[in-house]
Design a protein around this motif. Structure first.
Motif, PDB file in Angstrom:
ATOM      1  N   ARG A 183      33.075   7.524 -32.226  1.00 39.65           N
ATOM      2  CA  ARG A 183      32.998   7.313 -30.613  1.00 39.65           C
ATOM      3  C   ARG A 183      33.207   8.386 -29.804  1.00 39.65           C
ATOM      4  O   ARG A 183      34.274   9.561 -30.319  1.00 39.65           O
ATOM      5  N   LEU A 184      32.506   8.696 -28.618  1.00 35.48           N
ATOM      6  CA  LEU A 184      32.759  10.068 -27.836  1.00 35.48           C
ATOM      7  C   LEU A 184      34.268   9.525 -27.092  1.00 35.48           C
ATOM      8  O   LEU A 184      34.447   9.517 -26.063  1.00 35.48           O
ATOM      9  N   GLN A 236      35.491  14.382 -28.562  1.00 38.20           N
ATOM     10  CA  GLN A 236      34.880  14.482 -27.516  1.00 38.20           C
ATOM     11  C   GLN A 236      34.946  16.000 -26.915  1.00 38.20           C
ATOM     12  O   GLN A 236      33.931  16.605 -26.344  1.00 38.20           O
ATOM     13  N   HIS A 237      36.214  16.601 -27.345  1.00 38.92           N
ATOM     14  CA  HIS A 237      36.248  18.162 -26.968  1.00 38.92           C
ATOM     15  C   HIS A 237      35.486  18.955 -28.029  1.00 38.92           C
ATOM     16  O   HIS A 237      35.047  19.993 -27.389  1.00 38.92           O
ATOM     17  N   GLY A 238      35.346  18.560 -29.074  1.00 36.59           N
ATOM     18  CA  GLY A 238      34.782  19.281 -30.144  1.00 36.59           C
ATOM     19  C   GLY A 238      33.075  19.359 -29.483  1.00 36.59           C
ATOM     20  O   GLY A 238      32.368  20.348 -29.576  1.00 36.59           O
ATOM     21  N   ASP A 255      21.060  14.273 -33.152  1.00 36.64           N
ATOM     22  CA  ASP A 255      21.811  15.127 -31.731  1.00 36.64           C
ATOM     23  C   ASP A 255      23.098  14.792 -31.939  1.00 36.64           C
ATOM     24  O   ASP A 255      23.687  14.010 -32.792  1.00 36.64           O
ATOM     25  N   ASP A 256      23.721  15.641 -31.000  1.00 33.94           N
ATOM     26  CA  ASP A 256      25.135  15.684 -30.910  1.00 33.94           C
ATOM     27  C   ASP A 256      25.730  14.111 -30.208  1.00 33.94           C
ATOM     28  O   ASP A 256      26.452  13.556 -30.850  1.00 33.94           O
ATOM     29  N   ALA A 288      23.705  10.581 -34.854  1.00 39.57           N
ATOM     30  CA  ALA A 288      24.300  11.181 -33.818  1.00 39.57           C
ATOM     31  C   ALA A 288      25.935  11.593 -34.298  1.00 39.57           C
ATOM     32  O   ALA A 288      26.249  10.772 -35.120  1.00 39.57           O
ATOM     33  N   ALA A 289      26.515  12.569 -33.798  1.00 38.53           N
ATOM     34  CA  ALA A 289      27.684  12.870 -34.064  1.00 38.53           C
ATOM     35  C   ALA A 289      28.547  11.687 -33.284  1.00 38.53           C
ATOM     36  O   ALA A 289      29.434  11.274 -33.910  1.00 38.53           O
TER      37      ALA A 289
END
Ligand SMILES: [Zn+2]
Ligand SMILES: [Zn+2]
Length: 226
Positions: A72-73, A78-80, A193-194, A221-222
């Motif tokens: 989850r973002l 999220q920072h990465g 995708d990211d 997705a990441a």
């Protein structure tokens, strides 16, 4: 040069807590605490309370077969993702790609034959200098021995920023945004995708892949937005 050399002689340390790990980039405890997206929609990877199919996918199924987002973002992922996208921090691509690979190796399903990173429009690629999706896909392709297809798909026109747009508006905005010149006849492909937001971008790229003959289209997705 000297710094890099000494670094290689020292034991690997966890990127989050700095404990010695003896190999991987994160220690087991920190890996476990990451915001893994384990309970999610099986079609679009939307975070949910329990795995299942979300109401949006029940109403209108996406044009890809299945989507998987490792995380989850949320912090620290999220920072990465941000550091990779806006500050060319390629160590983050390695970290995200390796964490994704661990999960992909553990699953029972067959791996795809081809990885297609979501292409950027050439103008945007020129401005940024790199495509974060390519950087992540490169790691997974190498680790899982899957063909990385860097020029099979391209973005034919720049698309507006989709932040704040409705699902229907995003879908309209993406229509015809990709051209696939690779022959994908009978192939099983994964689009990479990211970040996955509503899935409108993936949906349109999946449509183009199907038109090029792809038999099965997965999305990797990441991270997924809530
Ligand atoms: Zn740690
Ligand atoms: Zn869904």
């Amino acid at each position: 040069m000297v710094d890099g050399f000494i670094e290689r002689l020292l034991p690997q340390r966890c990127r989050i807590c700095d404990d010695a790990t003896g190999g991987p980039l994160l220690c087991d405890a920190c890996t476990l605490e990451l915001p893994w997206n384990d309970a999610a929609c099986v079609r679009c990877a939307l975070p949910m309370a329990a795995p299942g199919t979300c109401p949006d996918c029940l109403r209108r199924a996406p044009r890809f077969d299945t989507a998987w987002a490792a995380f989850r973002l949320q912090p620290p992922i999220q920072h990465g993702v941000h550091a990779l996208k806006y500050h060319a921090d390629f160590a983050q691509a390695r970290l995200l790609g390796e964490l994704m690979t661990r999960r992909l190796r553990a699953r029972a399903a067959a791996l795809p034959e081809r990885l297609i990173p979501v292409p950027l429009h050439p103008l945007r690629l020129m401005r940024r200098g790199y495509n974060q999706a390519v950087e992540i896909a490169r790691v997974i392709a190498r680790e899982c021995a899957i063909t990385l297809d860097l020029d099979g798909a391209r973005r034919t026109r720049p698309t507006e920023d989709q932040i704040g747009q409705s699902r229907a508006a995003r879908r309209r905005n993406m229509r015809g945004a990709f051209a696939v010149r690779a022959d994908l006849a009978g192939q099983h492909v994964a689009l990479v995708d990211d970040v996955m937001t509503t899935g409108a971008t993936f949906d349109e790229l999946a449509r183009a892949c199907r038109a090029a003959g792809a038999e099965r289209v997965e999305v990797w997705a990441a991270a997924r937005t809530p």
